[in-house]
Design an enzyme around this catalytic site. Structure first.
Site, PDB file in Angstrom:
ATOM      1  N   SER A   1      52.729  88.490  30.442  1.00  0.00           N
ATOM      2  CA  SER A   1      51.666  89.145  29.677  1.00  0.00           C
ATOM      3  C   SER A   1      52.108  90.487  29.128  1.00  0.00           C
ATOM      4  O   SER A   1      52.923  91.179  29.731  1.00  0.00           O
ATOM      5  CB  SER A   1      50.426  89.365  30.548  1.00  0.00           C
ATOM      6  OG  SER A   1      49.489  90.107  29.788  1.00  0.00           O
TER       7      SER A   1
ATOM      8  N   ALA B   1      52.879  75.994  24.131  1.00  0.00           N
ATOM      9  CA  ALA B   1      52.565  75.110  25.259  1.00  0.00           C
ATOM     10  C   ALA B   1      52.419  73.682  24.763  1.00  0.00           C
ATOM     11  O   ALA B   1      52.166  73.450  23.576  1.00  0.00           O
ATOM     12  CB  ALA B   1      51.268  75.577  25.912  1.00  0.00           C
TER      13      ALA B   1
ATOM     14  N   GLU C   1      40.881  88.903  30.176  1.00  0.00           N
ATOM     15  CA  GLU C   1      41.176  89.607  28.915  1.00  0.00           C
ATOM     16  C   GLU C   1      40.129  89.247  27.840  1.00  0.00           C
ATOM     17  O   GLU C   1      39.605  90.132  27.151  1.00  0.00           O
ATOM     18  CB  GLU C   1      42.582  89.210  28.461  1.00  0.00           C
ATOM     19  CG  GLU C   1      43.021  89.723  27.111  1.00  0.00           C
ATOM     20  CD  GLU C   1      44.388  89.125  26.724  1.00  0.00           C
ATOM     21  OE1 GLU C   1      45.326  89.173  27.551  1.00  0.00           O
ATOM     22  OE2 GLU C   1      44.503  88.611  25.604  1.00  0.00           O
ATOM     23  N   TYR C   2      39.797  87.973  27.739  1.00  0.00           N
ATOM     24  CA  TYR C   2      38.750  87.550  26.798  1.00  0.00           C
ATOM     25  C   TYR C   2      37.454  88.300  27.110  1.00  0.00           C
ATOM     26  O   TYR C   2      36.769  88.786  26.219  1.00  0.00           O
ATOM     27  CB  TYR C   2      38.477  86.052  26.921  1.00  0.00           C
ATOM     28  CG  TYR C   2      39.311  85.121  26.069  1.00  0.00           C
ATOM     29  CD1 TYR C   2      40.699  85.083  26.174  1.00  0.00           C
ATOM     30  CD2 TYR C   2      38.719  84.245  25.166  1.00  0.00           C
ATOM     31  CE1 TYR C   2      41.455  84.197  25.412  1.00  0.00           C
ATOM     32  CE2 TYR C   2      39.464  83.360  24.399  1.00  0.00           C
ATOM     33  CZ  TYR C   2      40.838  83.337  24.535  1.00  0.00           C
ATOM     34  OH  TYR C   2      41.574  82.458  23.780  1.00  0.00           O
TER      35      TYR C   2
ATOM     36  N   ARG D   1      64.894  76.265  17.390  1.00  0.00           N
ATOM     37  CA  ARG D   1      64.788  75.060  16.547  1.00  0.00           C
ATOM     38  C   ARG D   1      65.356  75.335  15.153  1.00  0.00           C
ATOM     39  O   ARG D   1      66.156  74.575  14.636  1.00  0.00           O
ATOM     40  CB  ARG D   1      63.320  74.619  16.472  1.00  0.00           C
ATOM     41  CG  ARG D   1      63.089  73.435  15.576  1.00  0.00           C
ATOM     42  CD  ARG D   1      61.636  73.046  15.560  1.00  0.00           C
ATOM     43  NE  ARG D   1      60.778  74.127  15.057  1.00  0.00           N
ATOM     44  CZ  ARG D   1      59.468  74.027  14.882  1.00  0.00           C
ATOM     45  NH1 ARG D   1      58.849  72.915  15.210  1.00  0.00           N
ATOM     46  NH2 ARG D   1      58.763  75.040  14.424  1.00  0.00           N
TER      47      ARG D   1
ATOM     48  N   ARG E   1      14.579  67.349  40.316  1.00  0.00           N
ATOM     49  CA  ARG E   1      15.590  66.291  40.466  1.00  0.00           C
ATOM     50  C   ARG E   1      15.057  65.158  41.327  1.00  0.00           C
ATOM     51  O   ARG E   1      15.298  63.981  41.089  1.00  0.00           O
ATOM     52  CB  ARG E   1      16.876  66.866  41.075  1.00  0.00           C
ATOM     53  CG  ARG E   1      17.603  67.843  40.159  1.00  0.00           C
ATOM     54  CD  ARG E   1      18.844  68.413  40.826  1.00  0.00           C
ATOM     55  NE  ARG E   1      19.891  67.417  40.975  1.00  0.00           N
ATOM     56  CZ  ARG E   1      20.407  67.013  42.118  1.00  0.00           C
ATOM     57  NH1 ARG E   1      19.985  67.561  43.253  1.00  0.00           N
ATOM     58  NH2 ARG E   1      21.345  66.111  42.156  1.00  0.00           N
TER      59      ARG E   1
ATOM     60  N   ASN F   1      52.800  80.076  27.659  1.00  0.00           N
ATOM     61  CA  ASN F   1      51.467  80.010  28.277  1.00  0.00           C
ATOM     62  C   ASN F   1      51.096  78.572  28.600  1.00  0.00           C
ATOM     63  O   ASN F   1      50.145  78.024  28.045  1.00  0.00           O
ATOM     64  CB  ASN F   1      50.426  80.579  27.313  1.00  0.00           C
ATOM     65  CG  ASN F   1      50.236  82.063  27.508  1.00  0.00           C
ATOM     66  OD1 ASN F   1      50.504  82.602  28.578  1.00  0.00           O
ATOM     67  ND2 ASN F   1      49.760  82.729  26.482  1.00  0.00           N
TER      68      ASN F   1
ATOM     69  N   LYS G   1      48.130  83.606  35.377  1.00  0.00           N
ATOM     70  CA  LYS G   1      48.213  84.107  33.992  1.00  0.00           C
ATOM     71  C   LYS G   1      47.008  83.632  33.180  1.00  0.00           C
ATOM     72  O   LYS G   1      46.456  84.365  32.363  1.00  0.00           O
ATOM     73  CB  LYS G   1      49.531  83.645  33.342  1.00  0.00           C
ATOM     74  CG  LYS G   1      49.646  83.942  31.847  1.00  0.00           C
ATOM     75  CD  LYS G   1      49.612  85.435  31.568  1.00  0.00           C
ATOM     76  CE  LYS G   1      49.920  85.904  30.175  1.00  0.00           C
ATOM     77  NZ  LYS G   1      49.628  85.180  29.005  1.00  0.00           N
TER      78      LYS G   1
ATOM     79  N   GLY H   1      59.841  85.306  22.398  1.00  0.00           N
ATOM     80  CA  GLY H   1      61.206  84.989  22.801  1.00  0.00           C
ATOM     81  C   GLY H   1      62.196  86.070  22.382  1.00  0.00           C
ATOM     82  O   GLY H   1      63.047  86.491  23.176  1.00  0.00           O
TER      83      GLY H   1
ATOM     84  N   HIS I   1      44.205  85.774  34.059  1.00  0.00           N
ATOM     85  CA  HIS I   1      44.442  87.066  33.409  1.00  0.00           C
ATOM     86  C   HIS I   1      43.898  86.984  31.984  1.00  0.00           C
ATOM     87  O   HIS I   1      43.173  87.876  31.525  1.00  0.00           O
ATOM     88  CB  HIS I   1      45.944  87.386  33.396  1.00  0.00           C
ATOM     89  CG  HIS I   1      46.328  88.450  32.414  1.00  0.00           C
ATOM     90  ND1 HIS I   1      46.411  88.213  31.059  1.00  0.00           N
ATOM     91  CD2 HIS I   1      46.631  89.763  32.579  1.00  0.00           C
ATOM     92  CE1 HIS I   1      46.732  89.332  30.435  1.00  0.00           C
ATOM     93  NE2 HIS I   1      46.887  90.283  31.344  1.00  0.00           N
ATOM     94  N   ASN I   2      44.219  85.921  31.282  1.00  0.00           N
ATOM     95  CA  ASN I   2      43.766  85.785  29.901  1.00  0.00           C
ATOM     96  C   ASN I   2      42.250  85.612  29.827  1.00  0.00           C
ATOM     97  O   ASN I   2      41.611  86.132  28.911  1.00  0.00           O
ATOM     98  CB  ASN I   2      44.466  84.603  29.224  1.00  0.00           C
ATOM     99  CG  ASN I   2      45.913  84.915  28.885  1.00  0.00           C
ATOM    100  OD1 ASN I   2      46.520  85.767  29.514  1.00  0.00           O
ATOM    101  ND2 ASN I   2      46.470  84.242  27.907  1.00  0.00           N
TER     102      ASN I   2
END
Ligand code: NDP
Length: 470
Positions: A130, A78, A191-192, A35, A447, A104, A184, A16, A187-188
């Site tokens: 990001s 979040a 990224e992982y 806050r 099966r 996020n 997003k 922020g 995207h993460n």
């Protein structure tokens, strides 16, 4: 306060504060609330001349300070914190005002919030941001979701503050309601995967090739000048070169091998499963972090469970170039998975997601920025309906050329007991995807054997059941 500020921003944590400074640097005036009120006051007091930032001691004062139609960004954890802030703001705002959640959020929450807020006449934008702290401050990649009207209120700000790739802002209105946060999230997930693939490569360099940190740093730095050129490779080289001032040893070896995660990777895997799309390398990356977290259990197991000798003096016949090839091709596999999930989500939710555009806005500002994204953008520009990135002729040819090295690397990892779930899962994904016939016929027989689930035959349509025990 008079109603003079262009924007409100709530949540002055790491993201922020940096986002607020970036916005203020681009000439937009801000009213901020946090806050812990003292944080907002200290933040506004520290603003430089020219940065028009006012602190509000309560939400009502923040709202009163804004020009109409009002626009308020939330940058909060979040979940409940975001819900509470949005509810409190909604009670103070008027139809036509717009709320923009830049945290996020889980995309399903964004869809729910968008429905609830638009029903009250408010606009709502769910925007994925990001680039971490640095990106927020100097130019992130921004993926916005929401109605055209709501997004239009904040678009000039996003255009201004986003990173630029070849002169174009790394900001896109990717689709309605939850589309921005969905993109997003993927995207993460990518990224992982990217981080896990790099970590495995480092492990193989160390434990199979026996390289020291200087050599590893040099390798990553060199790779960063070629096809692997990316932010994550660049910072990996920097990390490997850092010496711990306390011990004089490479700092990376002083770091506990327990990886944290905040949830977006897991969300991406859950979304892939729910959509029925395979994303094994993203899943492997999330699971690798989960396994890393059980450090004490692993230490006990290390004493009990045997494996092959991890290193060979001759490097198991591997060359450093083999590792670069494996890393690049596995990364292509991870992107193929991520974009397949995005494509499926678009179809499920009726979002028209432009994958070339998504690749374009990931080229700068975000954590996965990489030279490769320019090629991915080009692939989707050539064929907007491309079913899987690996089917693009250029990528297919590139994988074809490098797959020998990729296989050598995965074989060496397996042979020497060095876990490489990312590199291996991406290769298995490639081999599964290119298999015209998989052993699922046997699964169908099993099966049908135990559950009378029936199966289809290859030579005629229809469901068949066999009495296997007769
Ligand atoms: P921080 O933990 O640094 O900051 C959290 C902020 O939220 C603080 O201002 C805190 O206020 C406030 N907050 C926390 N809980 C509550 C609550 N229950 N009610 C009201 N306010 C609350 O988080 P970040 O800045 O790192 O992250 C913010 C958002 O951005 C998250 O959604 C995160 O996932 C996302 N994000 C983070 C990235 C990163 O690299 N860090 C990258 C991209 C997105 P207080 O000062 O009073 O504690």
């Amino acid at each position: 306060m008079t109603a003079s500020q262009d924007l409100g921003l709530i949540g002055l944590g790491v993201m922020g504060q940096n986002l607020a400074l970036n916005i203020a640097d681009h000439g937009f005036s801000l009213a901020v609330f946090n806050r812990t009120v003292a944080t907002a006051q200290a933040f506004a007091a520290a603003a430089e001349p020219g940065q028009k930032i006012q602190a509000a001691a309560e939400l009502k004062a923040l709202v009163a300070a804004l020009k109409r139609p009002r626009a308020v960004i939330t940058m909060l954890p979040a979940g409940a914190a975001t819900d509470e802030a949005l509810d409190a703001l909604a009670a103070l705002l008027e139809p036509g005002d717009v709320l923009i959640d830049c945290g996020n959020a889980l995309y399903a929450d964004t869809m729910r919030r968008e429905r609830a807020l638009t029903a009250r006449g408010l606009g709502f934008v769910g925007a994925g941001v990001s680039g971490g702290e640095e990106g927020a401050r100097h130019g992130p990649s921004i993926m916005a979701g929401g109605s055209a009207d709501a997004v239009a209120r904040i678009a000039p700000v996003f255009e201004a503050i986003a990173a630029k790739a070849e002169g174009a802002a790394c900001y896109a209105h990717v689709g309605p309601d939850g589309a921005g946060h969905f993109v997003k999230m993927l995207h993460n997930g990518i990224e992982y995967a990217d981080m896990q693939l790099i970590a495995e490569t480092y492990d193989l360099m160390r434990r199979v090739l026996g390289l020291d940190h200087g050599a590893m740093q040099a390798a990553f730095a060199q790779w960063n000048r070629g096809e692997l050129d990316s932010y994550l490779i660049e910072i990996t080289a920097a990390v490997l070169g850092r010496i711990d001032p306390e011990t004089g040893a490479p700092l990376v070896e002083q770091i506990l091998d327990r990886a944290g995660q905040k949830g977006t990777g897991g969300w991406a895997v859950a979304a892939a499963l729910e959509l029925g799309v395979a994303a094994p390398t993203i899943a492997a990356a999330v699971e690798a972090r989960t396994l890393s977290a059980i450090k004490a259990e692993r230490e006990r197991a290390a004493k009990l469970l045997s494996g092959p000798a991890p290193a060979l003096a001759d490097g198991a016949g591997l060359a450093l170039d083999d590792l670069a090839e494996a890393l690049l091709l596995a990364k292509i596999g991870a992107y193929a998975q991520g974009f397949a999930v995005i494509d499926a989500a678009g179809r499920r939710h009726g979002w028209t997601l432009d994958r070339a555009r998504i690749a374009a806005i990931w080229r700068a500002g975000c954590i996965i920025r990489a030279r490769l994204l320019g090629q991915i953008m080009a692939a989707y520009e050539r064929a907007p309906d491309l079913v899987n990135l690996m089917l693009d002729p250029a990528f297919a040819a590139r994988i074809g050329r490098g797959q020998g090295a990729w296989r050598r690397v995965v074989a060496a990892a397996v042979g020497h007991g060095v876990p490489a779930p990312g590199l291996g899962s991406a290769l298995a994904y490639y081999d599964s995807y290119r298999a015209a016939r998989l052993p699922a016929n046997l699964i169908q027989a099993q099966r049908d054997f135990f559950g009378a689930h029936t199966y289809e035959r290859i030579d005629r349509p229809g469901s068949v059941h066999t009495d296997w025990t007769s």
